[in-house]
Design a protein around this motif. Structure first.
Motif, PDB file in Angstrom:
ATOM      1  N   PRO A   1      -2.301  -8.141   6.046  1.00  0.00           N
ATOM      2  CA  PRO A   1      -3.517  -7.612   5.421  1.00  0.00           C
ATOM      3  C   PRO A   1      -4.710  -8.507   5.775  1.00  0.00           C
ATOM      4  CG  PRO A   1      -2.128  -8.664   3.768  1.00  0.00           C
ATOM      5  CD  PRO A   1      -1.415  -8.768   5.079  1.00  0.00           C
ATOM      6  N   VAL A   2      -5.604  -8.013   6.614  1.00  0.00           N
ATOM      7  CA  VAL A   2      -6.752  -8.781   7.100  1.00  0.00           C
ATOM      8  C   VAL A   2      -7.800  -8.897   5.994  1.00  0.00           C
ATOM      9  CG1 VAL A   2      -8.609  -8.858   8.813  1.00  0.00           C
ATOM     10  CG2 VAL A   2      -6.348  -7.962   9.435  1.00  0.00           C
ATOM     11  N   GLY A   3      -8.210 -10.122   5.689  1.00  0.00           N
ATOM     12  CA  GLY A   3      -9.240 -10.340   4.672  1.00  0.00           C
ATOM     13  C   GLY A   3      -8.769 -10.013   3.265  1.00  0.00           C
ATOM     14  N   LEU A   4      -7.511 -10.297   2.958  1.00  0.00           N
ATOM     15  CA  LEU A   4      -6.964  -9.980   1.631  1.00  0.00           C
ATOM     16  C   LEU A   4      -7.730 -10.729   0.537  1.00  0.00           C
ATOM     17  CD1 LEU A   4      -4.739  -8.457   0.054  1.00  0.00           C
ATOM     18  CD2 LEU A   4      -3.327 -10.515   0.295  1.00  0.00           C
ATOM     19  N   ALA A   5      -8.101 -10.000  -0.499  1.00  0.00           N
ATOM     20  CA  ALA A   5      -8.809 -10.589  -1.640  1.00  0.00           C
ATOM     21  C   ALA A   5      -8.249 -10.002  -2.927  1.00  0.00           C
ATOM     22  CB  ALA A   5     -10.300 -10.311  -1.546  1.00  0.00           C
ATOM     23  N   CYS A   6      -8.331 -10.783  -3.969  1.00  0.00           N
ATOM     24  CA  CYS A   6      -7.882 -10.390  -5.301  1.00  0.00           C
ATOM     25  C   CYS A   6      -9.123 -10.224  -6.181  1.00  0.00           C
ATOM     26  CB  CYS A   6      -6.973 -11.489  -5.845  1.00  0.00           C
ATOM     27  SG  CYS A   6      -6.345 -11.174  -7.493  1.00  0.00           S
ATOM     28  N   PHE A   7      -9.063  -9.306  -7.144  1.00  0.00           N
ATOM     29  CA  PHE A   7     -10.183  -9.132  -8.066  1.00  0.00           C
ATOM     30  C   PHE A   7      -9.654  -8.719  -9.432  1.00  0.00           C
ATOM     31  CE2 PHE A   7      -9.364  -5.131  -6.032  1.00  0.00           C
ATOM     32  CZ  PHE A   7      -9.456  -4.189  -7.044  1.00  0.00           C
ATOM     33  N   PHE A   8     -10.422  -9.000 -10.462  1.00  0.00           N
ATOM     34  CA  PHE A   8     -10.090  -8.633 -11.836  1.00  0.00           C
ATOM     35  C   PHE A   8     -10.782  -7.318 -12.157  1.00  0.00           C
ATOM     36  CE2 PHE A   8     -11.152  -8.660 -16.378  1.00  0.00           C
ATOM     37  CZ  PHE A   8      -9.888  -8.771 -16.914  1.00  0.00           C
ATOM     38  N   TRP A   9     -10.064  -6.370 -12.804  1.00  0.00           N
ATOM     39  CA  TRP A   9     -10.687  -5.118 -13.218  1.00  0.00           C
ATOM     40  C   TRP A   9     -10.453  -4.896 -14.706  1.00  0.00           C
ATOM     41  CZ3 TRP A   9      -7.498  -1.582 -15.446  1.00  0.00           C
ATOM     42  CH2 TRP A   9      -6.140  -1.651 -15.134  1.00  0.00           C
ATOM     43  N   GLN A  10     -11.351  -4.136 -15.309  1.00  0.00           N
ATOM     44  CA  GLN A  10     -11.277  -3.827 -16.734  1.00  0.00           C
ATOM     45  C   GLN A  10     -11.864  -2.434 -16.932  1.00  0.00           C
ATOM     46  OE1 GLN A  10     -13.335  -6.747 -19.072  1.00  0.00           O
ATOM     47  NE2 GLN A  10     -12.098  -6.344 -20.875  1.00  0.00           N
ATOM     48  N   MET A  11     -11.098  -1.543 -17.591  1.00  0.00           N
ATOM     49  CA  MET A  11     -11.559  -0.180 -17.781  1.00  0.00           C
ATOM     50  C   MET A  11     -10.806   0.460 -18.951  1.00  0.00           C
ATOM     51  SD  MET A  11     -11.529   3.065 -15.100  1.00  0.00           S
ATOM     52  CE  MET A  11     -10.749   2.059 -13.917  1.00  0.00           C
ATOM     53  N   ASN A  12     -11.540   1.113 -19.834  1.00  0.00           N
ATOM     54  CA  ASN A  12     -10.955   1.857 -20.955  1.00  0.00           C
ATOM     55  C   ASN A  12      -9.940   1.036 -21.755  1.00  0.00           C
ATOM     56  OD1 ASN A  12     -12.442   4.125 -20.139  1.00  0.00           O
ATOM     57  ND2 ASN A  12     -10.804   4.802 -18.789  1.00  0.00           N
ATOM     58  N   GLY A  13     -10.271  -0.209 -22.037  1.00  0.00           N
ATOM     59  CA  GLY A  13      -9.405  -1.066 -22.828  1.00  0.00           C
ATOM     60  C   GLY A  13      -8.219  -1.648 -22.075  1.00  0.00           C
ATOM     61  N   ARG A  14      -8.137  -1.390 -20.799  1.00  0.00           N
ATOM     62  CA  ARG A  14      -7.069  -1.946 -19.967  1.00  0.00           C
ATOM     63  C   ARG A  14      -7.681  -2.933 -18.986  1.00  0.00           C
ATOM     64  NH1 ARG A  14      -5.104   3.123 -17.197  1.00  0.00           N
ATOM     65  NH2 ARG A  14      -4.488   1.535 -15.731  1.00  0.00           N
ATOM     66  N   ALA A  15      -6.856  -3.854 -18.490  1.00  0.00           N
ATOM     67  CA  ALA A  15      -7.345  -4.838 -17.521  1.00  0.00           C
ATOM     68  C   ALA A  15      -6.196  -5.261 -16.622  1.00  0.00           C
ATOM     69  CB  ALA A  15      -7.919  -6.050 -18.246  1.00  0.00           C
ATOM     70  N   GLY A  16      -6.543  -5.786 -15.462  1.00  0.00           N
ATOM     71  CA  GLY A  16      -5.510  -6.259 -14.548  1.00  0.00           C
ATOM     72  C   GLY A  16      -6.097  -6.883 -13.305  1.00  0.00           C
ATOM     73  N   MET A  17      -5.222  -7.195 -12.367  1.00  0.00           N
ATOM     74  CA  MET A  17      -5.624  -7.757 -11.085  1.00  0.00           C
ATOM     75  C   MET A  17      -5.398  -6.691 -10.021  1.00  0.00           C
ATOM     76  SD  MET A  17      -6.571 -10.788 -11.861  1.00  0.00           S
ATOM     77  CE  MET A  17      -6.688 -11.668 -10.343  1.00  0.00           C
TER      78      MET A  17
ATOM     79  N   ALA B   1      -8.401  -4.472   6.491  1.00  0.00           N
ATOM     80  CA  ALA B   1      -7.547  -3.669   7.369  1.00  0.00           C
ATOM     81  C   ALA B   1      -6.102  -4.122   7.219  1.00  0.00           C
ATOM     82  CB  ALA B   1      -7.989  -3.819   8.817  1.00  0.00           C
ATOM     83  N   ILE B   2      -5.191  -3.230   7.591  1.00  0.00           N
ATOM     84  CA  ILE B   2      -3.761  -3.556   7.667  1.00  0.00           C
ATOM     85  C   ILE B   2      -3.399  -3.535   9.152  1.00  0.00           C
ATOM     86  CG2 ILE B   2      -1.424  -2.830   7.080  1.00  0.00           C
ATOM     87  CD1 ILE B   2      -2.839  -3.548   4.564  1.00  0.00           C
ATOM     88  N   ARG B   3      -2.875  -4.651   9.642  1.00  0.00           N
ATOM     89  CA  ARG B   3      -2.526  -4.771  11.056  1.00  0.00           C
ATOM     90  C   ARG B   3      -1.033  -5.114  11.193  1.00  0.00           C
ATOM     91  NH1 ARG B   3      -6.598  -2.290  12.225  1.00  0.00           N
ATOM     92  NH2 ARG B   3      -8.596  -3.308  12.507  1.00  0.00           N
ATOM     93  N   PRO B   4      -0.431  -4.805  12.349  1.00  0.00           N
ATOM     94  CA  PRO B   4       0.957  -5.254  12.580  1.00  0.00           C
ATOM     95  C   PRO B   4       1.034  -6.776  12.511  1.00  0.00           C
ATOM     96  CG  PRO B   4       0.275  -3.636  14.229  1.00  0.00           C
ATOM     97  CD  PRO B   4      -0.950  -3.994  13.446  1.00  0.00           C
ATOM     98  N   ALA B   5       2.125  -7.295  11.968  1.00  0.00           N
ATOM     99  CA  ALA B   5       2.250  -8.738  11.765  1.00  0.00           C
ATOM    100  C   ALA B   5       2.121  -9.528  13.061  1.00  0.00           C
ATOM    101  CB  ALA B   5       3.588  -9.050  11.092  1.00  0.00           C
ATOM    102  N   GLY B   6       2.598  -9.002  14.180  1.00  0.00           N
ATOM    103  CA  GLY B   6       2.547  -9.733  15.439  1.00  0.00           C
ATOM    104  C   GLY B   6       1.207  -9.699  16.147  1.00  0.00           C
TER     105      GLY B   6
END
Length: 109
Positions: free
Chosen positions: A78-94, A100-105
């Motif tokens: 996964p090229v440029g993988l990033a994590c973020f926090f979300w919150q919506m309608n009383g729910r939350a998560g990561m 982009a998704i590229r072949p591992a090799g």
């Protein structure tokens, strides 16, 4: 919303399911788009090594011009993988997104 870059240098990723379009409106089937107008898709990935026995798979959102043809079990990067926090309608998560998704090799550009 703050994106936190993920260091994937010591990880490998295996596709754990099929890609699906990220739907905005279930009634119309409208697919969510990024700022550049590309459709957004989700793909379940199994990162290794992984010590989370309860939920080892992460779902990553990424843009693509065409419907992605990525077979389950394929090793990817996964090229440029990033994590973020979300919150919506009383729910939350990561959440996870990447550029982009590229072949591992495939060499990084």
């Amino acid at each position: 919303m703050r994106n936190i870059p993920v260091d994937i240098s010591s990880l490998s990723f295996t596709v754990a399911g099929e890609p699906e379009p990220k739907i905005v409106d279930r009634e119309t089937g409208e697919v969510k788009k990024d700022a550049e107008g590309r459709d957004l898709y989700t793909l379940p990935l199994l990162p290794m090594p992984n010590d989370d026995r309860r939920n080892p798979v992460i779902t990553v959102t990424f843009p693509s011009v065409d419907f992605p043809q990525i077979a389950m079990g394929t090793q990817v990067r996964p090229v440029g993988l990033a994590c973020f926090f979300w919150q919506m309608n009383g729910r939350a998560g990561m959440g996870f997104r990447c550029e982009a998704i590229r072949p591992a090799g495939e060499k990084a550009a």
